[in-house]
Design an enzyme around this catalytic site. Structure first.
Site, PDB file in Angstrom:
ATOM      1  CB  THR A  17      27.217   2.447  83.419  1.00  0.00           C
ATOM      2  OG1 THR A  17      26.221   2.797  82.475  1.00  0.00           O
ATOM      3  CG2 THR A  17      28.567   2.295  82.716  1.00  0.00           C
ATOM      4  NE  ARG A  34      34.026  -1.757  47.035  1.00  0.00           N
ATOM      5  CZ  ARG A  34      33.892  -3.016  46.690  1.00  0.00           C
ATOM      6  NH1 ARG A  34      34.902  -3.852  46.796  1.00  0.00           N
ATOM      7  NH2 ARG A  34      32.747  -3.469  46.239  1.00  0.00           N
ATOM      8  CD  GLU A  38      26.289  10.417  82.024  1.00  0.00           C
ATOM      9  OE1 GLU A  38      26.548  11.615  82.117  1.00  0.00           O
ATOM     10  OE2 GLU A  38      27.080   9.510  82.344  1.00  0.00           O
ATOM     11  CD  GLU A  53      13.585  12.474  72.713  1.00  0.00           C
ATOM     12  OE1 GLU A  53      14.425  11.934  73.475  1.00  0.00           O
ATOM     13  OE2 GLU A  53      13.454  12.156  71.526  1.00  0.00           O
ATOM     14  NE  ARG A  73      22.150  15.363  81.341  1.00  0.00           N
ATOM     15  CZ  ARG A  73      21.141  15.851  82.045  1.00  0.00           C
ATOM     16  NH1 ARG A  73      20.998  17.157  82.196  1.00  0.00           N
ATOM     17  NH2 ARG A  73      20.263  15.029  82.599  1.00  0.00           N
TER      18      ARG A  73
HETATM   19  N1  CAA Z   1      21.941  22.037  88.781  1.00  0.00           N
HETATM   20  C1  CAA Z   1      21.428  22.278  90.012  1.00  0.00           C
HETATM   21  N2  CAA Z   1      20.124  22.110  90.304  1.00  0.00           N
HETATM   22  C2  CAA Z   1      19.311  21.692  89.324  1.00  0.00           C
HETATM   23  C3  CAA Z   1      19.768  21.438  88.014  1.00  0.00           C
HETATM   24  C4  CAA Z   1      21.146  21.632  87.770  1.00  0.00           C
HETATM   25  N3  CAA Z   1      21.686  21.402  86.554  1.00  0.00           N
HETATM   26  N4  CAA Z   1      18.729  21.048  87.263  1.00  0.00           N
HETATM   27  C5  CAA Z   1      17.645  21.059  88.060  1.00  0.00           C
HETATM   28  N5  CAA Z   1      18.005  21.439  89.296  1.00  0.00           N
HETATM   29  C6  CAA Z   1      17.164  21.620  90.483  1.00  0.00           C
HETATM   30  C7  CAA Z   1      16.076  22.645  90.217  1.00  0.00           C
HETATM   31  O1  CAA Z   1      16.537  23.964  90.451  1.00  0.00           O
HETATM   32  C8  CAA Z   1      15.021  22.228  91.237  1.00  0.00           C
HETATM   33  O2  CAA Z   1      15.357  22.701  92.517  1.00  0.00           O
HETATM   34  P1  CAA Z   1      14.495  23.891  93.228  1.00  0.00           P
HETATM   35  O3  CAA Z   1      13.094  23.378  93.334  1.00  0.00           O
HETATM   36  O4  CAA Z   1      15.177  24.079  94.534  1.00  0.00           O
HETATM   37  O5  CAA Z   1      14.613  25.077  92.318  1.00  0.00           O
HETATM   38  C9  CAA Z   1      15.189  20.717  91.267  1.00  0.00           C
HETATM   39  O6  CAA Z   1      16.485  20.423  90.778  1.00  0.00           O
HETATM   40  C10 CAA Z   1      14.150  19.988  90.438  1.00  0.00           C
HETATM   41  O7  CAA Z   1      14.297  20.458  89.123  1.00  0.00           O
HETATM   42  P2  CAA Z   1      13.079  20.600  88.146  1.00  0.00           P
HETATM   43  O8  CAA Z   1      11.940  21.294  88.821  1.00  0.00           O
HETATM   44  O9  CAA Z   1      13.605  21.181  86.875  1.00  0.00           O
HETATM   45  O10 CAA Z   1      12.686  19.054  87.970  1.00  0.00           O
HETATM   46  P3  CAA Z   1      11.912  18.366  86.796  1.00  0.00           P
HETATM   47  O11 CAA Z   1      11.378  17.115  87.343  1.00  0.00           O
HETATM   48  O12 CAA Z   1      10.967  19.296  86.114  1.00  0.00           O
HETATM   49  O13 CAA Z   1      13.029  18.090  85.668  1.00  0.00           O
HETATM   50  C11 CAA Z   1      14.941  17.009  84.771  1.00  0.00           C
HETATM   51  C12 CAA Z   1      14.296  17.669  85.975  1.00  0.00           C
HETATM   52  C13 CAA Z   1      15.888  18.014  84.135  1.00  0.00           C
HETATM   53  C14 CAA Z   1      13.973  16.515  83.738  1.00  0.00           C
HETATM   54  C15 CAA Z   1      15.704  15.846  85.417  1.00  0.00           C
HETATM   55  O14 CAA Z   1      14.779  14.949  85.998  1.00  0.00           O
HETATM   56  C16 CAA Z   1      16.594  15.115  84.464  1.00  0.00           C
HETATM   57  O15 CAA Z   1      17.692  15.567  84.169  1.00  0.00           O
HETATM   58  N6  CAA Z   1      16.147  13.914  83.989  1.00  0.00           N
HETATM   59  C17 CAA Z   1      16.995  13.034  83.226  1.00  0.00           C
HETATM   60  C18 CAA Z   1      17.688  12.053  84.161  1.00  0.00           C
HETATM   61  C19 CAA Z   1      18.975  11.559  83.614  1.00  0.00           C
HETATM   62  O16 CAA Z   1      19.738  12.281  82.992  1.00  0.00           O
HETATM   63  N7  CAA Z   1      19.270  10.314  83.909  1.00  0.00           N
HETATM   64  C20 CAA Z   1      20.513   9.731  83.553  1.00  0.00           C
HETATM   65  C21 CAA Z   1      20.765   8.502  84.350  1.00  0.00           C
HETATM   66  S1  CAA Z   1      22.442   8.328  84.828  1.00  0.00           S
HETATM   67  C22 CAA Z   1      23.207   7.573  83.531  1.00  0.00           C
HETATM   68  O17 CAA Z   1      22.672   7.402  82.480  1.00  0.00           O
HETATM   69  C23 CAA Z   1      24.626   7.204  83.793  1.00  0.00           C
HETATM   70  C24 CAA Z   1      25.102   6.071  83.015  1.00  0.00           C
HETATM   71  O18 CAA Z   1      25.051   4.979  83.452  1.00  0.00           O
HETATM   72  C25 CAA Z   1      25.780   6.304  81.732  1.00  0.00           C
END
Ligand code: CAA
Length: 386
Positions: A158, A268, A363, A367, A243
């Site tokens: 974006t 309408r 974002e 799921e 989010r």
């Molecule tokens: N705050 C701080 N730390 C966080 C966190 C949060 N909200 N969520 C996760 N973490 C940390 C975890 O604690 C972990 O750290 P530690 O190992 O030190 O404990 C680390 O991050 C990895 O987390 P997970 O083990 O939970 O990782 P995962 O791979 O199982 O899952 C997920 C993570 C939640 C699925 C993440 O990958 C996710 O949010 N995916 C979606 C990505 C997304 O939202 N993309 C959007 C793109 S941007 C966009 O769309 C903008 C635009 O242009 C409009």
């Protein structure tokens, strides 16, 4: 907890509503049709203070709370979601991330221009093979002593072609997994930053969505945000707040479609009376009103938790999940209420229906929100704070 809006918040609401109706509504259909980025309108949004609402005044922002920001997002999203997504990314991912985790030098150099809308920012996390699975970063930032050498491709960015600054998430040390990821500030005039073609999308067609290539970009070490390896946590932290912004966008989309539907249904006529007087339509309006209000309570709650300095990870995911699913469903109903008129561009609801779809995807998909919420539930948090 769900108190009244303050006088300041009401003034923000009024200003955003007026701006959306007077400055964004004219031309919104053409911009959507022609995939035109609203350069002038977004510049005006910066002048109105909508691009850096939560940034402290000392860095040029509005110094407002998150609730004021979501109220403005709702009003602007009733009309133009290509503009509101630019606003959301700039406010909650870029500006909030820089103010919260950046150095004083980074704030002076970048935030002061981003908060006023003089510059627009982009957040570059998604890749061709790393969308929901965001830890699987293939973009690399190799440590070269005084700089990082950045290489890779980011997708669906974006503000990709119209931004002056990118916040790029990249892997520095793959052996450390997500703890080897860094977040880098990359001015787009750096050598090696290449902007790919603009995406031709289903909705938010005026938003400037591009693939970005980084080819041997030398990013100075002082452009890293936070300590070495903080990049993934940075992304997760800013997305938690982001989010709430997208939830407010979904709320605005549904509310915009609802307001148009109430008006249309009262004007309408069919079978000798306004269609709103037929139970089939009146009950649709009742459902819409109820669902929108439920979403608004979740969105406001998440914003208020953030403003109170409490944990809002689960609340923001709940707000986004509910508001996005609700917006998709209720905009389909709005088209149905409008009948044949709903299917043509002039009546706006078909655009809002197309725009609603992306709120279930970006974002973090619905799921992914369920994944975040279920992890909170299973870690013992049975009820979310309200
Ligand atoms: N705050 C701080 N730390 C966080 C966190 C949060 N909200 N969520 C996760 N973490 C940390 C975890 O604690 C972990 O750290 P530690 O190992 O030190 O404990 C680390 O991050 C990895 O987390 P997970 O083990 O939970 O990782 P995962 O791979 O199982 O899952 C997920 C993570 C939640 C699925 C993440 O990958 C996710 O949010 N995916 C979606 C990505 C997304 O939202 N993309 C959007 C793109 S941007 C966009 O769309 C903008 C635009 O242009 C409009």
């Amino acid at each position: 907890m769900i108190g009244k809006l303050t006088e300041e918040q009401k003034a923000v609401q009024e200003a955003a509503r007026e701006f959306a109706q007077q400055e964004l509504l004219p031309g919104v259909i053409e911009r959507d049709r022609n995939m035109t980025f609203a350069t002038e309108q977004i510049k005006a949004m910066g002048e109105m203070g909508f691009m850096g609402m939560m940034v402290s005044e000392k860095y040029g922002g509005g110094g407002m709370d998150t609730l004021s920001y979501v109220i403005a997002m709702e009003e602007i999203s009733k009309v133009d979601n290509s503009c509101s997504v630019a606003m959301s990314v700039n406010n909650s991912l870029v500006c909030w991330g820089l103010e919260t985790y950046g150095t004083e030098e980074q704030k002076q150099k970048y935030l002061t221009k981003l908060s006023t809308g003089e510059w627009i920012g982009a957040f570059c996390l998604s890749e061709p093979e790393a969308g929901s699975d965001a830890t699987s970063q293939r973009t690399t930032a190799v440590d070269k002593g005084d700089h990082y050498l950045l290489n890779g491709t980011k997708n669906w960015i974006t503000n990709g072609g119209s931004s002056s600054v990118h916040l790029v998430i990249a892997q520095t040390n793959a052996d450390k997994g997500h703890k080897g990821i860094n977040a880098l500030i990359v001015p787009t005039d750096m050598e090696g930053v290449e902007i790919g073609a603009k995406e031709d999308k289903l909705g938010i067609r005026g938003s400037d969505t591009h693939t970005i290539m980084y080819n041997n970009v030398k990013v100075p070490k002082e452009n890293r945000i936070g300590d070495d390896g903080f990049g993934f946590k940075f992304a997760m932290k800013v997305l938690s707040g982001g989010r709430i912004g997208i939830a407010a966008q979904a709320l605005g989309i549904a509310a915009g479609a609802y307001e148009l539907s109430v008006k249309y249904a009262q004007e309408r006529e069919a079978f000798g009376k306004p269609i709103a007087r037929h139970q089939a339509i009146a009950f649709k309006l009742a459902d819409m009103a109820t669902q929108i209000q439920a979403a608004r309570l979740l969105v406001y709650n998440a914003a208020r938790l953030k403003d109170q300095g409490k944990n809002y990870d689960m609340a923001s995911s709940m707000a986004k999940l509910f508001a996005a699913e609700m917006a998709m469903k209720q905009t389909v109903e709005a088209v149905q209420i409008h009948g044949g008129y709903g299917y043509v561009k002039e009546y706006h609801v078909e655009r809002l229906m197309r725009d609603a779809k992306i709120t279930q995807i970006y974002e973090g998909t619905s799921e992914i929100q369920k994944l975040v919420i279920s992890r909170s539930v299973l870690s013992g948090k049975i009820y979310e704070e309200i």
